[in-house]
Enzyme design. Structure first.
Site, PDB file in Angstrom:
ATOM      1  N   ASP A 242       0.876  -1.156   0.000  1.00 32.19           N
ATOM      2  CA  ASP A 242       0.000   0.000   0.000  1.00 32.19           C
ATOM      3  C   ASP A 242       0.926   1.223   0.000  1.00 32.19           C
ATOM      4  O   ASP A 242       2.096   1.123   0.381  1.00 32.19           O
ATOM      5  CB  ASP A 242      -0.869  -0.036   1.265  1.00 32.19           C
TER       6      ASP A 242
ATOM      7  N   ASP B 289      -0.060   5.040   0.932  1.00 27.02           N
ATOM      8  CA  ASP B 289      -0.261   5.979   2.042  1.00 27.02           C
ATOM      9  C   ASP B 289      -0.188   5.252   3.380  1.00 27.02           C
ATOM     10  O   ASP B 289      -0.980   4.335   3.631  1.00 27.02           O
ATOM     11  CB  ASP B 289      -1.647   6.642   1.922  1.00 27.02           C
TER      12      ASP B 289
ATOM     13  N   GLY C 228      -7.397   3.985   3.544  1.00 32.12           N
ATOM     14  CA  GLY C 228      -7.580   2.943   2.533  1.00 32.12           C
ATOM     15  C   GLY C 228      -8.835   3.094   1.695  1.00 32.12           C
ATOM     16  O   GLY C 228      -9.025   2.397   0.705  1.00 32.12           O
TER      17      GLY C 228
ATOM     18  N   ARG D  78     -11.642   8.421  -2.314  1.00 24.73           N
ATOM     19  CA  ARG D  78     -11.976   9.820  -2.025  1.00 24.73           C
ATOM     20  C   ARG D  78     -13.492  10.024  -1.855  1.00 24.73           C
ATOM     21  O   ARG D  78     -13.936  10.625  -0.876  1.00 24.73           O
ATOM     22  CB  ARG D  78     -11.449  10.710  -3.161  1.00 24.73           C
TER      23      ARG D  78
ATOM     24  N   SER E 102      -5.275   5.465  -3.922  1.00 29.06           N
ATOM     25  CA  SER E 102      -5.118   6.894  -4.216  1.00 29.06           C
ATOM     26  C   SER E 102      -4.946   7.182  -5.699  1.00 29.06           C
ATOM     27  O   SER E 102      -4.104   6.587  -6.376  1.00 29.06           O
ATOM     28  CB  SER E 102      -3.919   7.462  -3.463  1.00 29.06           C
ATOM     29  N   ARG E 103      -5.695   8.181  -6.163  1.00 27.53           N
ATOM     30  CA  ARG E 103      -5.527   8.642  -7.541  1.00 27.53           C
ATOM     31  C   ARG E 103      -4.332   9.582  -7.640  1.00 27.53           C
ATOM     32  O   ARG E 103      -3.929   9.980  -8.722  1.00 27.53           O
ATOM     33  CB  ARG E 103      -6.809   9.323  -8.009  1.00 27.53           C
ATOM     34  N   ASN E 104      -3.759   9.946  -6.486  1.00 26.31           N
ATOM     35  CA  ASN E 104      -2.560  10.796  -6.476  1.00 26.31           C
ATOM     36  C   ASN E 104      -1.274   9.980  -6.437  1.00 26.31           C
ATOM     37  O   ASN E 104      -0.192  10.540  -6.260  1.00 26.31           O
ATOM     38  CB  ASN E 104      -2.612  11.750  -5.284  1.00 26.31           C
TER      39      ASN E 104
ATOM     40  N   ASP F 235      -1.567  -0.716   6.021  1.00 28.27           N
ATOM     41  CA  ASP F 235      -1.778  -0.051   7.319  1.00 28.27           C
ATOM     42  C   ASP F 235      -3.270   0.199   7.567  1.00 28.27           C
ATOM     43  O   ASP F 235      -3.623   0.808   8.578  1.00 28.27           O
ATOM     44  CB  ASP F 235      -1.044   1.299   7.372  1.00 28.27           C
TER      45      ASP F 235
HETATM   46  C1  BG6 Z   1      -5.742   5.931   0.337  1.00 29.71           C
HETATM   47  C2  BG6 Z   1      -5.809   6.700   1.642  1.00 29.71           C
HETATM   48  O1  BG6 Z   1      -4.445   5.483   0.111  1.00 29.71           O
HETATM   49  O2  BG6 Z   1      -6.160   6.768  -0.743  1.00 29.71           O
HETATM   50  C3  BG6 Z   1      -7.205   7.261   1.838  1.00 29.71           C
HETATM   51  O3  BG6 Z   1      -5.477   5.836   2.712  1.00 29.71           O
HETATM   52  C4  BG6 Z   1      -7.599   8.116   0.635  1.00 29.71           C
HETATM   53  O4  BG6 Z   1      -7.249   8.016   3.020  1.00 29.71           O
HETATM   54  C5  BG6 Z   1      -7.481   7.277  -0.646  1.00 29.71           C
HETATM   55  O5  BG6 Z   1      -8.940   8.583   0.774  1.00 29.71           O
HETATM   56  C6  BG6 Z   1      -7.819   8.069  -1.907  1.00 29.71           C
HETATM   57  O6  BG6 Z   1      -6.849   9.052  -2.076  1.00 29.71           O
HETATM   58  P1  BG6 Z   1      -6.870  10.175  -3.172  1.00 29.71           P
HETATM   59  O7  BG6 Z   1      -5.450  10.676  -3.179  1.00 29.71           O
HETATM   60  O8  BG6 Z   1      -7.249   9.542  -4.489  1.00 29.71           O
HETATM   61  O9  BG6 Z   1      -7.854  11.196  -2.756  1.00 29.71           O
HETATM   62 MG    MG Z   2      -2.677   3.092   3.695  1.00 28.50          MG
END
Ligand code: BG6
Ligand code: MG
Length: 215
Positions: A9, A11, A46, A49, A116-118, A170
């Protein structure tokens, strides 16, 4: 060896972005007069968004249209991405680089499986965009953790059977996702109390890598 690949994972496992997610959601919730705190924030780990926003809206006093929800999520993400400008390789969590080095030396494939999309932006900012054999993230999937989709996709991109993959997570939702995908589940940080994980450690500095992959 029991496992041929480890899927991490992002984040909270590779890099600590928790505080930035929290600050961006807090500001967004405050702007709408919605109660939000760190305990609620823990439930967002996890989770995608839009699903995170739905959890926050449990405390809202009015209902929101789909368009309003999209603009709130966009506002949160804009704030979050601004905060991500502060991230550098110094934010890679302790023990991560050593673990990756050992796994690679052992011939174990490594991947990212993140909601995460980031993910591409974060990996670039910490200088790890070329460090993994495969990446699957929130941009590639329809169902976020606890659905196993992102981990199954990472395994497919690695060309390794799910049963031969170990997930390091996590988030409780992430451990559930690994188990749903018939993968091994190794819990770190906030997930260490998950009863389904095969093994757990406070952080990556406390992990015996050979033991982790079942040497
Ligand atoms: C996960 C985080 O990795 O990504 C979450 O643990 C978060 O808290 C999710 O909401 C989506 O992230 P993002 O960057 O696409 O908004
Ligand atoms: Mg995580």
């Amino acid at each position: 060896m029991k496992y041929e690949a480890v899927i991490f994972d992002l984040d909270g496992v590779i890099v600590s972005t928790d505080e930035y997610h929290y600050q961006a959601w807090q500001k967004t919730a405050d702007g709408e007069g919605i109660y939000f705190d760190r305990k609620i924030n823990d439930r967002l780990r996890g989770v995608s968004r839009m699903e995170s926003l739905e959890i926050i809206l449990e405390r809202a006093e009015k209902s929101y249209t789909e368009d309003e929800k999209v603009s709130m999520a966009t506002a949160k993400n804009d704030l979050y991405r601004e905060l991500l400008n502060n991230i550098t390789p110094a934010d890679i969590l302790p023990g991560v680089e050593e673990a990756l080095g050992k796994l690679k030396a052992m011939g174990i494939k490594v991947a990212i499986g993140s909601s995460s999309r980031n993910t591409p932006l974060i990996l670039k900012r910490i200088g790890m965009d070329k460090s993994f054999d495969a990446i699957a993230d929130g941009n590639d999937i329809k169902n976020s953790k606890p659905d196993p989709e992102v981990f199954l996709l990472a395994a497919k991109r690695l060309g390794i059977a799910p049963e031969k993959c170990l997930v390091v997570e996590d988030a409780h939702a992430g451990i559930d996702a690994a188990l749903a995908g018939k993968m091994g589940a190794f819990a770190v940080g906030a997930a260490i109390d998950h009863p389904g994980a095969q093994a757990a450690a406070e952080d990556m500095t406390k992990v015996d890598i050979e033991e982790m992959v079942g040497c």
